[in-house]
Design a protein around this motif. Structure first.
Motif, mmCIF file in Angstrom:
data_model
loop_
_atom_site.group_PDB
_atom_site.id
_atom_site.type_symbol
_atom_site.label_atom_id
_atom_site.label_comp_id
_atom_site.label_asym_id
_atom_site.label_seq_id
_atom_site.Cartn_x
_atom_site.Cartn_y
_atom_site.Cartn_z
ATOM 1 N N LYS A 254 -10.841 -49.622 -38.121
ATOM 2 C CA LYS A 254 -10.236 -48.860 -39.220
ATOM 3 C C LYS A 254 -10.819 -47.452 -39.305
ATOM 4 C CE LYS A 254 -8.926 -52.679 -42.225
ATOM 5 N NZ LYS A 254 -9.162 -53.382 -43.490
ATOM 6 N N ARG A 255 -12.139 -47.327 -39.137
ATOM 7 C CA ARG A 255 -12.764 -45.997 -39.160
ATOM 8 C C ARG A 255 -12.269 -45.141 -38.003
ATOM 9 N NH1 ARG A 255 -17.312 -48.963 -40.229
ATOM 10 N NH2 ARG A 255 -18.147 -48.590 -38.149
ATOM 11 N N PHE A 256 -12.143 -45.753 -36.821
ATOM 12 C CA PHE A 256 -11.670 -45.018 -35.651
ATOM 13 C C PHE A 256 -10.245 -44.505 -35.871
ATOM 14 C CE2 PHE A 256 -9.407 -44.996 -31.561
ATOM 15 C CZ PHE A 256 -10.148 -44.025 -30.896
ATOM 16 N N VAL A 257 -9.362 -45.367 -36.347
ATOM 17 C CA VAL A 257 -7.966 -44.976 -36.610
ATOM 18 C C VAL A 257 -7.913 -43.887 -37.672
ATOM 19 C CG1 VAL A 257 -5.758 -45.793 -37.529
ATOM 20 C CG2 VAL A 257 -6.989 -47.151 -35.834
ATOM 21 N N SER A 258 -8.732 -44.006 -38.688
ATOM 22 C CA SER A 258 -8.786 -42.993 -39.745
ATOM 23 C C SER A 258 -9.267 -41.650 -39.200
ATOM 24 C CB SER A 258 -9.704 -43.472 -40.869
ATOM 25 O OG SER A 258 -9.860 -42.454 -41.827
ATOM 26 N N ASN A 259 -10.279 -41.680 -38.333
ATOM 27 C CA ASN A 259 -10.792 -40.442 -37.735
ATOM 28 C C ASN A 259 -9.743 -39.769 -36.855
ATOM 29 O OD1 ASN A 259 -13.245 -40.771 -38.993
ATOM 30 N ND2 ASN A 259 -14.251 -41.678 -37.209
ATOM 31 N N VAL A 260 -9.018 -40.550 -36.083
ATOM 32 C CA VAL A 260 -7.962 -39.990 -35.224
ATOM 33 C C VAL A 260 -6.865 -39.367 -36.084
ATOM 34 C CG1 VAL A 260 -6.128 -40.586 -33.595
ATOM 35 C CG2 VAL A 260 -8.433 -41.470 -33.252
ATOM 36 N N ALA A 261 -6.460 -40.046 -37.137
ATOM 37 C CA ALA A 261 -5.414 -39.517 -38.023
ATOM 38 C C ALA A 261 -5.868 -38.234 -38.695
ATOM 39 C CB ALA A 261 -5.034 -40.562 -39.068
ATOM 40 N N THR A 262 -7.115 -38.173 -39.131
ATOM 41 C CA THR A 262 -7.649 -36.958 -39.757
ATOM 42 C C THR A 262 -7.679 -35.804 -38.765
ATOM 43 O OG1 THR A 262 -8.993 -38.269 -41.265
ATOM 44 C CG2 THR A 262 -9.640 -35.976 -40.964
ATOM 45 N N PHE A 263 -8.149 -36.080 -37.546
ATOM 46 C CA PHE A 263 -8.193 -35.041 -36.510
ATOM 47 C C PHE A 263 -6.790 -34.502 -36.225
ATOM 48 C CE2 PHE A 263 -7.976 -33.567 -32.144
ATOM 49 C CZ PHE A 263 -9.034 -32.678 -32.102
ATOM 50 N N ASN A 264 -5.819 -35.404 -36.055
ATOM 51 C CA ASN A 264 -4.443 -34.976 -35.777
ATOM 52 C C ASN A 264 -3.847 -34.182 -36.927
ATOM 53 O OD1 ASN A 264 -4.363 -36.043 -33.209
ATOM 54 N ND2 ASN A 264 -3.525 -37.997 -33.884
ATOM 55 N N HIS A 265 -4.222 -34.513 -38.144
ATOM 56 C CA HIS A 265 -3.723 -33.771 -39.301
ATOM 57 C C HIS A 265 -4.336 -32.370 -39.364
ATOM 58 C CE1 HIS A 265 -2.244 -32.947 -43.302
ATOM 59 N NE2 HIS A 265 -3.481 -32.650 -43.679
ATOM 60 N N LEU A 266 -5.621 -32.270 -39.080
ATOM 61 C CA LEU A 266 -6.303 -30.970 -39.152
ATOM 62 C C LEU A 266 -6.024 -30.088 -37.935
ATOM 63 C CD1 LEU A 266 -9.781 -32.135 -40.511
ATOM 64 C CD2 LEU A 266 -7.955 -30.984 -41.778
ATOM 65 N N PHE A 267 -5.857 -30.705 -36.772
ATOM 66 C CA PHE A 267 -5.666 -29.963 -35.529
ATOM 67 C C PHE A 267 -4.460 -30.500 -34.761
ATOM 68 C CE2 PHE A 267 -10.262 -30.222 -36.386
ATOM 69 C CZ PHE A 267 -10.516 -28.879 -36.631
ATOM 70 N N PRO A 268 -3.248 -30.265 -35.257
ATOM 71 C CA PRO A 268 -2.068 -30.783 -34.551
ATOM 72 C C PRO A 268 -1.901 -30.097 -33.198
ATOM 73 C CG PRO A 268 -1.412 -29.294 -36.281
ATOM 74 C CD PRO A 268 -2.887 -29.482 -36.434
ATOM 75 N N GLN A 269 -1.336 -30.815 -32.254
ATOM 76 C CA GLN A 269 -1.097 -30.254 -30.931
ATOM 77 C C GLN A 269 0.400 -30.140 -30.690
ATOM 78 O OE1 GLN A 269 -3.302 -32.032 -27.738
ATOM 79 N NE2 GLN A 269 -5.083 -32.373 -29.020
#
Length: 177
Positions: A28-43
């Protein structure tokens, strides 16, 4: 063989049994971290469709480009300019075009009448925002550009000369001496 598979299965089951308490929390923490990263730094991802797979000197490459946000799989709202480059067989940029992106789409043309030589050229496309990431995200496609036919309309003889290769090699050798 069966013995080895049994031992591996037993070890894995014991390892997984010991991690059942913490594995869901870590996931859950890993998925949350990935979602946060994608939200802050979209590609962004670029896809380019051309009207043909190969061309002759003197022709025109017509293309349509699509720029999507990787996190939403929707048209980009980050960039408004797409850079499309035609790179010669030795990595030098032969032409650069700036294409306006509207609703994630843009199109244009590249005239091949001013090329110095035929050969395998690279069509490269990217946005300025994409330069913040590594080069793997840049759209790249190799396109053969053939010598002009000897007679107009004679497209049966697809020919790429080696004159540019030899002149480039000789220039490099002279510069090194």
């Amino acid at each position: 063989r069966i013995y080895a598979l049994t031992v591996i299965g037993l070890v894995l089951s014991l390892t997984l049994h010991g991690q059942t308490d913490t594995a869901p929390g870590r996931l859950k923490r890993f998925v949350s971290n990935v979602a946060t990263f994608n939200h802050l730094f979209p590609q962004e991802k670029v896809f380019v469709h051309t009207d043909n797979t190969g061309y002759f000197i003197g022709e025109t490459i017509w293309f349509e480009a699509y720029v999507l946000r990787a996190d939403k799989a929707a048209p980009t709202d980050i960039s408004s300019v797409l850079y499309v480059e035609l790179v010669d067989p030795f990595g030098e940029v032969a032409q650069t075009h700036k294409i306006k992106i509207e609703n994630g789409r843009g199109g244009g043309q590249i005239s091949l009448d001013r090329l110095r030589a035929d050969g395998f050229y690279e069509l490269r496309a990217y946005t300025r925002y994409m330069t913040n990431w590594d080069a793997e995200g840049v759209f790249s496609r190799v396109i053969p550009i053939f010598a002009q036919p000897e007679s107009e309309g004679d497209y049966d003889n697809l020919h790429i000369t080696q004159a540019f290769v030899h002149s480039r090699s000789e220039a490099t050798l002279q510069a090194d001496s």
